[in-house]
Design a protein around this motif. Structure first.
Motif, PDB file in Angstrom:
ATOM      1  N   ASN A 118       0.828  -1.213   0.000  1.00 51.79           N
ATOM      2  CA  ASN A 118       0.000   0.000   0.000  1.00 51.79           C
ATOM      3  C   ASN A 118       0.863   1.264   0.000  1.00 51.79           C
ATOM      4  O   ASN A 118       0.583   2.230  -0.714  1.00 51.79           O
ATOM      5  N   LEU A 119       1.903   1.259   0.804  1.00 50.86           N
ATOM      6  CA  LEU A 119       2.794   2.415   0.856  1.00 50.86           C
ATOM      7  C   LEU A 119       3.504   2.618  -0.481  1.00 50.86           C
ATOM      8  O   LEU A 119       3.661   3.751  -0.955  1.00 50.86           O
ATOM      9  N   LYS A 120       3.906   1.535  -1.100  1.00 51.60           N
ATOM     10  CA  LYS A 120       4.582   1.623  -2.404  1.00 51.60           C
ATOM     11  C   LYS A 120       3.648   2.215  -3.452  1.00 51.60           C
ATOM     12  O   LYS A 120       4.058   3.054  -4.266  1.00 51.60           O
ATOM     13  N   ARG A 121       2.352   1.816  -3.417  1.00 50.40           N
ATOM     14  CA  ARG A 121       1.395   2.352  -4.379  1.00 50.40           C
ATOM     15  C   ARG A 121       1.163   3.853  -4.166  1.00 50.40           C
ATOM     16  O   ARG A 121       1.084   4.630  -5.130  1.00 50.40           O
ATOM     17  N   GLU A 125       1.830   7.019  -6.878  1.00 47.31           N
ATOM     18  CA  GLU A 125       0.805   8.017  -7.228  1.00 47.31           C
ATOM     19  C   GLU A 125       1.297   9.430  -6.925  1.00 47.31           C
ATOM     20  O   GLU A 125       1.067  10.362  -7.718  1.00 47.31           O
ATOM     21  N   THR A 126       1.974   9.617  -5.823  1.00 45.29           N
ATOM     22  CA  THR A 126       2.500  10.947  -5.467  1.00 45.29           C
ATOM     23  C   THR A 126       3.549  11.399  -6.477  1.00 45.29           C
ATOM     24  O   THR A 126       3.600  12.582  -6.864  1.00 45.29           O
ATOM     25  N   MET A 127       4.409  10.512  -6.928  1.00 45.53           N
ATOM     26  CA  MET A 127       5.419  10.859  -7.919  1.00 45.53           C
ATOM     27  C   MET A 127       4.775  11.289  -9.232  1.00 45.53           C
ATOM     28  O   MET A 127       5.227  12.257  -9.875  1.00 45.53           O
ATOM     29  N   LYS A 128       3.708  10.624  -9.644  1.00 49.70           N
ATOM     30  CA  LYS A 128       3.011  11.016 -10.873  1.00 49.70           C
ATOM     31  C   LYS A 128       2.405  12.404 -10.737  1.00 49.70           C
ATOM     32  O   LYS A 128       2.472  13.232 -11.670  1.00 49.70           O
ATOM     33  N   THR A 129       1.810  12.706  -9.564  1.00 49.55           N
ATOM     34  CA  THR A 129       1.238  14.035  -9.335  1.00 49.55           C
ATOM     35  C   THR A 129       2.321  15.112  -9.388  1.00 49.55           C
ATOM     36  O   THR A 129       2.121  16.195  -9.975  1.00 49.55           O
TER      37      THR A 129
END
Length: 580
Positions: A118-121, A125-129
């Motif tokens: 979950n933390l990896k996902r 997502e944060t990196m894409k934002t």
């Protein structure tokens, strides 16, 4: 997983096998083995010595049981073995929660694995934002930024112009002030211009003669003002001369005797023009009788640490042991305190090891001198009937040999790397024995005496104390306050010096520093037979005093392997203080 590897807590005394330490002990070479393994090495030896399996250092012994019992236990390593065993039998726990058990080939439990995914996902997502925001930021126009930068340039230029105008204004004002000050100084100088008494006298004399002859009265009537001016200048010159006479230095003794004045006068002069070490003048004053700046200018050696000992440190000895140094403190009644400090010296206090009494059943023992060598301690006692005895103890306090009754009174015993040095007070002879390495050698070695140097009655030199280092032997004469230094190998006298510190102070001890061969002298001031004050001065080989230590109730002094100075004090309790 254990904190230590099995290799780290395993004994390698036997080359064919290794096992965990069982009652680990430390040899004198600082390597650690099991006590049982040391016993095995001793029993398998044919020459009453064991060889360290790691560094091949040979360690002699005379009795197997006594040797194994004298080995010092290594408590820290024993604790590490217990910790290793506890860690080795622990179940494998999750690296993250440390609660759930896992298999050997896993790192996390199932619950932590889900949280990790979950933390990896969320991170992805944060990196894409962030990447999207960065792309949008690149599209923003930089016109506003350029406009603000240009406005900032204009503001800087305007403030720079104003600043330069103010500088020009202040510079003109300063020039005007300097011009006015210069004119005022010139006017003041013209009013108070100094005069030459001889020149004015030559001008006044003819005018006075003219007045006496009634010639040109109106022209010479102003001579009165010149005479008055001449009078004032003469008075000023007399006041100046009187002031200079008042400030001429006058040397006189102090009216009261302060604690500094008890130190007397210390002079250092060569007694032999053939001296090979000293090249100083024949009479160089180090400390005068009034405590002037020549004494105060000697740098004070700083204390590094202070440690309490069980009994008064009447005798001090140091014994280098690898990277550490052992301190043997011996009281006048034979109580030993053993300490250990790291070399070179730091501000950390030494580690106390143990204390023991060499003469628990005797109450009238007086230790005259004490020294330490190889694996023995030499204790020299003097009974009430003034008969001297020698005792040889091991470093653990076990009596190995003695008592030995001495035929002549001995002033001092001292040990170097391979010899035992002593002073025969009857024949005024410095002699030495070869050091025994085993208990069986003690009787034979001490029966063989080699004379180093003898002093007859005509020389008036009475040896009182000796000091040694690797190459030299220093001898102190009590009455003459002289120091002779000899080369131990060639027996050649290479240095003769005389020291004096006035009538109230005498030299009572001497030390030789390692490597640079500089001297340490201990001066004692006595009153009513009691030592009130002690002064230690360090002299280099150029006869210059480079360090001093002052103290009260000093008992003994010894110089360590790194030029540290250890002094024992009687301050209602036993204290050892280290100076550098």
């Amino acid at each position: 997983m254990p904190l230590f590897t099995r290799e780290f807590v395993s004994c390698h005394a036997k080359p064919s096998e290794s096992h965990l330490y069982n009652d680990p002990v430390m040899l004198i070479c600082s390597h650690v083995f099991c006590r049982s393994c040391c016993l095995y090495l001793a029993e398998s030896s044919n020459d009453k010595s064991i060889m360290c399996p790691i560094c091949s250092t040979r360690i002699p012994f005379d009795n197997i049981n006594r040797f194994t019992n004298s080995l010092i236990s290594h408590g820290t390593l024993a604790t590490m073995v217990k910790q290793y065993l506890r860690e080795e039998h622990k179940p494998n726990l999750c690296y993250s929660c440390q609660n759930n058990c896992i298999d050997d080939n896993e790192k996390f439990c199932q619950k932590c694995e889900i949280q990790y995914e979950n933390l990896k996902r969320k991170i992805v997502e944060t990196m894409k934002t962030c990447e999207e925001l960065l792309e949008n930021q690149k599209k923003i126009s930089f016109d506003k930024i350029h406009e603000e930068i240009n406005q900032l340039y204009v503001t800087i230029d305007q403030r720079t112009l104003n600043f330069n105008e103010n500088i020009d204004k202040y510079q003109k004002e300063l020039e005007n002030v300097l011009i006015r000050q210069q004119k005022a100084n010139e006017n003041n100088a013209s009013k108070h211009q100094p005069i030459d008494i001889n020149t004015v006298s030559k001008l006044v004399e003819p005018r006075l003669n003219a007045l006496k002859n009634n010639n040109n009265i109106l022209e010479n009537i102003k001579v009165e003002k010149e005479i008055k001016r001449l009078n004032e200048e003469a008075d000023r010159q007399l006041r100046l001369l009187k002031h200079k006479a008042d400030i001429v230095p006058i040397l006189s003794p102090p009216k009261t005797k302060s604690s500094i004045n008890i130190l007397g006068e210390l002079r250092f002069k060569s007694m032999n023009s053939d001296s090979k070490i000293s090249d100083a003048s024949s009479d160089q004053s180090m400390i005068n009788s009034y405590g002037d700046t020549s004494f105060q200018s000697i740098p004070t050696k700083l204390p590094m640490w202070t440690v309490l000992v069980k009994a008064l440190p009447t005798h001090l000895c140091v014994y280098p042991l690898g990277k550490s140094t052992l301190i043997f403190s011996c009281s006048s009644d034979g109580i030993i305190s053993l300490l250990n400090y790291i070399s070179p010296v730091t501000y950390d206090s030494p580690r106390y090891i143990r204390s023991f009494n060499l003469f628990p059943e005797q109450t009238h023992v007086f230790v005259q001198s004490f020294t330490v060598f190889s694996r023995f301690m030499l204790v020299h006692t003097r009974e009430k009937d003034k008969i001297d005895y020698l005792f040889i103890f091991s470093h653990e306090g076990i009596l190995e040999y003695g008592p030995i009754q001495l035929s002549n009174p001995i002033g001092q015993y001292l040990a170097d790397e391979n010899r035992l040095w002593a002073i025969d007070t009857i024949t005024q002879t410095i002699f030495f024995h070869t050091q025994p390495l085993l208990t069986d050698e003690i009787s034979f070695k001490l029966s063989k005496r080699d004379n180093f140097i003898s002093f007859d009655d005509t020389s008036e030199f009475i040896p009182f104390r000796i000091a040694i280092n690797h190459q030299l032997l220093a001898i102190l004469s009590k009455d003459l306050q002289q120091v002779y230094i000899y080369n131990k190998m060639s027996r050649e006298r290479i240095f003769v010096s005389h020291f004096t510190a006035g009538n109230s102070m005498n030299i009572w001890d001497i030390g030789l520093f390692p490597r640079d061969h500089s001297l340490l002298l201990k001066f004692d001031w006595k009153s009513d037979g009691v030592i009130k004050h002690s002064l230690f001065i360090h002299f280099n080989t150029k006869n210059q005093s480079v360090g001093r230590i002052e103290g009260k109730h000093c008992l003994d002094v010894v110089i360590g392997p790194n030029k540290e100075i250890l002094i024992g004090f009687n301050l209602r309790t036993g204290i050892i203080r280290c100076y550098m």
